[in-house]
Enzyme design. Structure first.
Site, PDB file in Angstrom:
ATOM      1  N   ARG A  57     -15.340 -34.601  -2.291  1.00  0.00           N
ATOM      2  CA  ARG A  57     -15.933 -35.916  -2.537  1.00  0.00           C
ATOM      3  C   ARG A  57     -17.204 -36.178  -1.746  1.00  0.00           C
ATOM      4  O   ARG A  57     -18.211 -36.626  -2.301  1.00  0.00           O
ATOM      5  CB  ARG A  57     -14.942 -37.043  -2.167  1.00  0.00           C
ATOM      6  CG  ARG A  57     -13.923 -37.358  -3.198  1.00  0.00           C
ATOM      7  CD  ARG A  57     -12.610 -37.737  -2.548  1.00  0.00           C
ATOM      8  NE  ARG A  57     -12.077 -36.568  -1.890  1.00  0.00           N
ATOM      9  CZ  ARG A  57     -11.343 -35.645  -2.529  1.00  0.00           C
ATOM     10  NH1 ARG A  57     -11.021 -35.828  -3.767  1.00  0.00           N
ATOM     11  NH2 ARG A  57     -10.924 -34.561  -1.903  1.00  0.00           N
ATOM     12  N   THR A  58     -17.159 -35.924  -0.444  1.00  0.00           N
ATOM     13  CA  THR A  58     -18.305 -36.329   0.383  1.00  0.00           C
ATOM     14  C   THR A  58     -19.547 -35.547  -0.027  1.00  0.00           C
ATOM     15  O   THR A  58     -20.617 -36.115  -0.250  1.00  0.00           O
ATOM     16  CB  THR A  58     -17.976 -36.113   1.874  1.00  0.00           C
ATOM     17  OG1 THR A  58     -16.712 -36.705   2.147  1.00  0.00           O
ATOM     18  CG2 THR A  58     -19.034 -36.735   2.766  1.00  0.00           C
ATOM     19  N   ARG A 107     -21.349 -32.018   7.974  1.00  0.00           N
ATOM     20  CA  ARG A 107     -19.900 -32.026   8.246  1.00  0.00           C
ATOM     21  C   ARG A 107     -19.602 -30.840   9.141  1.00  0.00           C
ATOM     22  O   ARG A 107     -19.992 -29.705   8.844  1.00  0.00           O
ATOM     23  CB  ARG A 107     -19.069 -31.952   6.972  1.00  0.00           C
ATOM     24  CG  ARG A 107     -17.576 -31.779   7.294  1.00  0.00           C
ATOM     25  CD  ARG A 107     -16.682 -31.976   6.117  1.00  0.00           C
ATOM     26  NE  ARG A 107     -16.582 -33.369   5.738  1.00  0.00           N
ATOM     27  CZ  ARG A 107     -15.713 -33.839   4.848  1.00  0.00           C
ATOM     28  NH1 ARG A 107     -14.869 -33.017   4.260  1.00  0.00           N
ATOM     29  NH2 ARG A 107     -15.672 -35.121   4.548  1.00  0.00           N
TER      30      ARG A 107
HETATM   31  N1   CP Z   1     -12.596 -38.294   1.700  1.00  0.00           N
HETATM   32  C1   CP Z   1     -13.207 -37.112   1.985  1.00  0.00           C
HETATM   33  O1   CP Z   1     -13.874 -36.959   3.034  1.00  0.00           O
HETATM   34  O2   CP Z   1     -13.010 -36.144   1.048  1.00  0.00           O
HETATM   35  P1   CP Z   1     -13.627 -34.675   1.086  1.00  0.00           P
HETATM   36  O3   CP Z   1     -13.020 -33.983   2.295  1.00  0.00           O
HETATM   37  O4   CP Z   1     -13.265 -34.041  -0.199  1.00  0.00           O
HETATM   38  O5   CP Z   1     -15.115 -34.812   1.281  1.00  0.00           O
END
Ligand code: CP
Length: 305
Positions: A57-58, A107
């Site tokens: 998502r991010t 990240r």
């Molecule tokens: N909510 C979230 O951070 O999802 P991801 O780890 O898929 O980015």
């Protein structure tokens, strides 16, 4: 109103006015995201994404947001295939990506990584999750989702459930909620309760909260359940994980007579059963969509035109 933050590192750097600015701008930009259109606010600009940990998502909502603003994206979503495999350190990799792009989204598994990089490069840095530290852009989309559903962020009662020890989404969210008139219930096994330093901070902020081990007894009394995954990858010892995995699961029968809203930063493993998805209470997929307008608002505010 103006937005003066140069980097997005911790939700604790935000004032209420900063939060309002981003939520209002996200609301203005949402029709573009909804209709899958493109505008030209960031034509010719490049976003550099550096993902040292997995993400769906991010990363993809940042990429979508940048492209819907007319910009483009470079970067990597794993170390494999980059010179990190040859031993290049984070500092050097960030120096290079900052030469190529107009902002960096990072990240990393090390708490403090985004702050460190923001002090050492000349472009805005956005923290997309630093270990068990913070996930401020998730918090902003959570607040946006709460605002849309509750008509505001005040006078709500929210239960945060699951991995409160390692969960960076809840670590960020509680500091934001503490700025509003919100009552929080922290539901977790003792081993996974909110870290003592966060509890101390919340006490100093005169925030209303309590701790509990039980989810089902509390459901009738709350407006929002914020479920989280128990994060296997953060446990130093597999046996410790096995003791707590599957501790809380929410299924349709638990909430079908209630109008409680169910949120989750996702991904889920087994903590929300699939039969919840079809209920009007389920807000987690819409919440993930809200990441697009909220991240559009952040990029539009941070990247110099
Ligand atoms: N909510 C979230 O951070 O999802 P991801 O780890 O898929 O980015």
């Amino acid at each position: 109103m103006s937005f003066d933050l140069k980097n997005i590192i911790s939700i604790r750097d935000f004032s209420k006015s900063d939060i309002n600015y981003i939520l209002n701008l996200a609301n203005e930009l949402e029709p573009i995201a909804n209709s899958k259109q493109v505008c030209h606010d960031l034509d010719g600009k490049l976003l550099g994404v550096m993902f040292y940990e997995p993400s769906t998502r991010t990363r993809l909502s940042f990429e979508t947001a940048m492209k819907r603003l007319g910009g483009d994206v470079i970067g990597f979503n794993q170390k494999q295939g980059t010179s990190i495999q040859k031993g290049e350190v984070l500092y050097d990799t960030a120096q290079i990506i900052s030469q190529y792009s107009d902002a960096i989204v990072l990240r990393h598994d090390m708490e403090g990584a985004a702050r460190f990089i923001s002090n050492n490069v000349d472009v805005p840095v956005i923290n997309a999750g630093d270990g068990a530290g913070q996930h401020p852009t998730q918090t902003l989309l959570d607040l946006y989702t709460i605002h849309k559903n509750m008509g505001g962020i005040n006078n709500i009662k929210i239960a945060l459930v699951g991995d409160l020890k390692y969960g960076r989404t809840v670590h960020s969210l509680v500091y934001a909620l503490a700025m509003y008139n919100v009552e929080m219930i922290f539901i977790a096994p003792a081993e996974l309760q909110m870290p003592p330093e966060i509890i101390n901070d919340l006490e100093k902020m005169n925030c209303k909260f309590r701790m509990s081990k039980t989810l089902y007894d509390n459901i009738d009394d709350i407006d929002i359940i914020y479920m989280t995954r128990i994060q296997k990858e953060r446990f130093p010892d597999a046996q410790e994980y096995n003791k707590v995995k599957g501790e809380y699961t929410l299924s349709a029968k638990n909430i079908e007579d209630s109008d409680v809203i169910v949120m989750h930063p996702l991904p889920r493993v087994d903590e929300i059963s699939f039969d919840v998805d079809k209920l009007p209470n389920a807000m987690y997929f819409k919440q993930a969509f809200n990441g697009v307008p909220v991240r559009m608002a952040l990029l539009d505010s941070l990247i110099e035109k």
